[in-house]
Design an enzyme around this catalytic site. Structure first.
Site, PDB file in Angstrom:
ATOM      1  N   GLN A  12       0.824  -1.216   0.000  1.00 52.29           N
ATOM      2  CA  GLN A  12       0.000   0.000   0.000  1.00 52.29           C
ATOM      3  C   GLN A  12       0.862   1.273   0.000  1.00 52.29           C
ATOM      4  OE1 GLN A  12      -1.974   1.081   3.581  1.00 52.29           O
ATOM      5  NE2 GLN A  12      -3.686   2.067   2.563  1.00 52.29           N
ATOM      6  N   ASP A  52      14.067 -10.713  -1.654  1.00 47.48           N
ATOM      7  CA  ASP A  52      13.522 -11.092  -0.351  1.00 47.48           C
ATOM      8  C   ASP A  52      14.414 -10.502   0.736  1.00 47.48           C
ATOM      9  OD1 ASP A  52      12.484 -12.222   1.887  1.00 47.48           O
ATOM     10  OD2 ASP A  52      12.617 -14.300   1.195  1.00 47.48           O
ATOM     11  N   TYR A 142       2.268  -7.435  16.461  1.00 45.34           N
ATOM     12  CA  TYR A 142       2.705  -6.359  15.574  1.00 45.34           C
ATOM     13  C   TYR A 142       3.246  -5.184  16.393  1.00 45.34           C
ATOM     14  CZ  TYR A 142       1.962  -2.655  12.012  1.00 45.34           C
ATOM     15  OH  TYR A 142       2.090  -1.602  11.146  1.00 45.34           O
TER      16      TYR A 142
HETATM   17  C1  AKB Z   1      -2.550  -1.743  10.954  1.00 43.23           C
HETATM   18  O1  AKB Z   1      -3.756  -1.511  11.097  1.00 43.23           O
HETATM   19  O2  AKB Z   1      -2.010  -2.796  11.320  1.00 43.23           O
HETATM   20  C2  AKB Z   1      -1.686  -0.672  10.331  1.00 43.23           C
HETATM   21  C3  AKB Z   1      -1.076   0.216  11.359  1.00 43.23           C
HETATM   22  C4  AKB Z   1      -1.900   1.209  12.074  1.00 43.23           C
HETATM   23  O3  AKB Z   1       0.096   0.150  11.590  1.00 43.23           O
HETATM   24  N1  AKB Z   1      -2.440   0.082   9.406  1.00 43.23           N
END
Ligand code: AKB
Length: 315
Positions: A12, A52, A142
């Protein structure tokens, strides 16, 4: 002369960033790479190669062979997808970063951009107008990987002189390439569904406020940070970037100004817990002061541009 490598050019952010960088630095000086095929425009306007980032030897070889001076490493598993494969996501996100940090240290590609995220904050962080420096206890894979990444970036800057620069992106909204696997993805999907079906089922509840930014603003600011005089940068971890904040209900109301019959229903899924752990709004005054962060799009301009551009693309 700058020679720039963008890792993750098919995603994106990458698909728009490459084209913008090529306008400034020349098509042949911006190398686009990914493990997936890129949009046509990227192939047509300059060099593209499958690469990669997890393959350290190949990455280092690429930097040396092409005399790369700057790297934008955008490869990551986003928040929603990471929760489905936690250990694999941790491994990919961290190895992608550590490989670029080490390759930067060992080559002349000393300037490195790496995106952090509002996901570095957690449920114990102040939710409104979240300060630059505050409690950070993310509870998503994350978010943990982004927070660890920020610390490693600053470490490589202090210890090895890698010119690490980063922003904490809010949700990014664009009409060109759809995002994949994030919690803020609804804010892109809603526009596509409004044009295609005049209705949308949202995976977050109606009053979930999150910080968001239109892609044009995000790209311009990212390049601005990379161009900033190093002496102006008081932070080498990552800068808060606020954009605007809105809820699914507010964006639906905005869409209804253009499509009065648009309807929305709410069916929160596992991503609701992720969104609930993130800030509703962010304070980005440090970035504004240090290197001139700015934004041009508010919720009205964002909504009318998204609807117009998607309609144009589809028809
Ligand atoms: C997500 O929703 O994981 C991302 C971010 C806010 O880092 N768009």
């Amino acid at each position: 002369m700058e020679r720039i490598l963008v890792i993750g050019c098919s995603g994106q952010i990458g698909s728009e960033l490459v084209l913008e960088l090529r306008k400034t630095y020349g098509n042949d000086n911006v190398f686009a790479t990914d493990i997936k095929d890129p949009p046509e425009e990227i192939r047509e306007t300059g060099p593209f190669q499958i690469l990669d980032v997890l393959d350290y030897k190949n990455l280092l070889h690429f930097l040396v062979r092409h005399n790369i001076t700057q790297v934008y490493n955008l490869a990551a598993v986003l928040s929603g997808n990471a929760e489905k494969i936690p250990l694999q996501a941790w491994d990919i996100n961290m190895r992608a970063l550590m490989n670029t940090l080490q390759a930067a240290q060992q080559s002349s590609a000393k300037k490195l951009f790496w995106p952090s995220s509002i996901a570095v904050f957690g449920p114990t962080t102040p939710r409104h107008n979240t300060p630059q420096l505050t409690v950070m206890e993310p509870n998503t894979v994350y978010g943990i990987s982004k927070l660890a990444g920020e610390r490693w970036g600053e470490y490589f800057f202090n210890k090895y002189g890698v010119d690490f620069r980063s922003v904490r992106y809010p949700g990014l909204i664009s009409y060109k390439t759809e995002p994949g696997g994030g919690t803020t993805d609804y804010a892109v999907e809603i526009f596509f569904e409004a044009i295609k079906n005049n209705s949308y089922e949202c995976f977050l509840s109606e009053n979930t406020a999150l910080p968001m930014m239109f892609m044009d603003d995000a790209i311009k600011n990212t390049i601005k940070l990379m161009d900033a005089d190093p002496d102006t940068l008081s932070l080498r971890s990552s800068y808060n970037m606020a954009g605007m904040s809105f809820t699914p209900k507010q964006i639906a109301d905005e869409i209804r100004k253009h499509h009065p019959d648009f309807s929305i229903t709410y069916k929160p899924d596992f991503r609701q817990a992720i969104a609930d752990s993130w800030p509703a709004s962010i304070d980005d005054s440090v970035a504004r002061k240090d290197w001139g962060l700015f934004d041009e799009f508010d919720i009205e301009k964002l909504s009318s541009t998204m609807l117009f551009k998607i309609e144009e693309r589809i028809t």
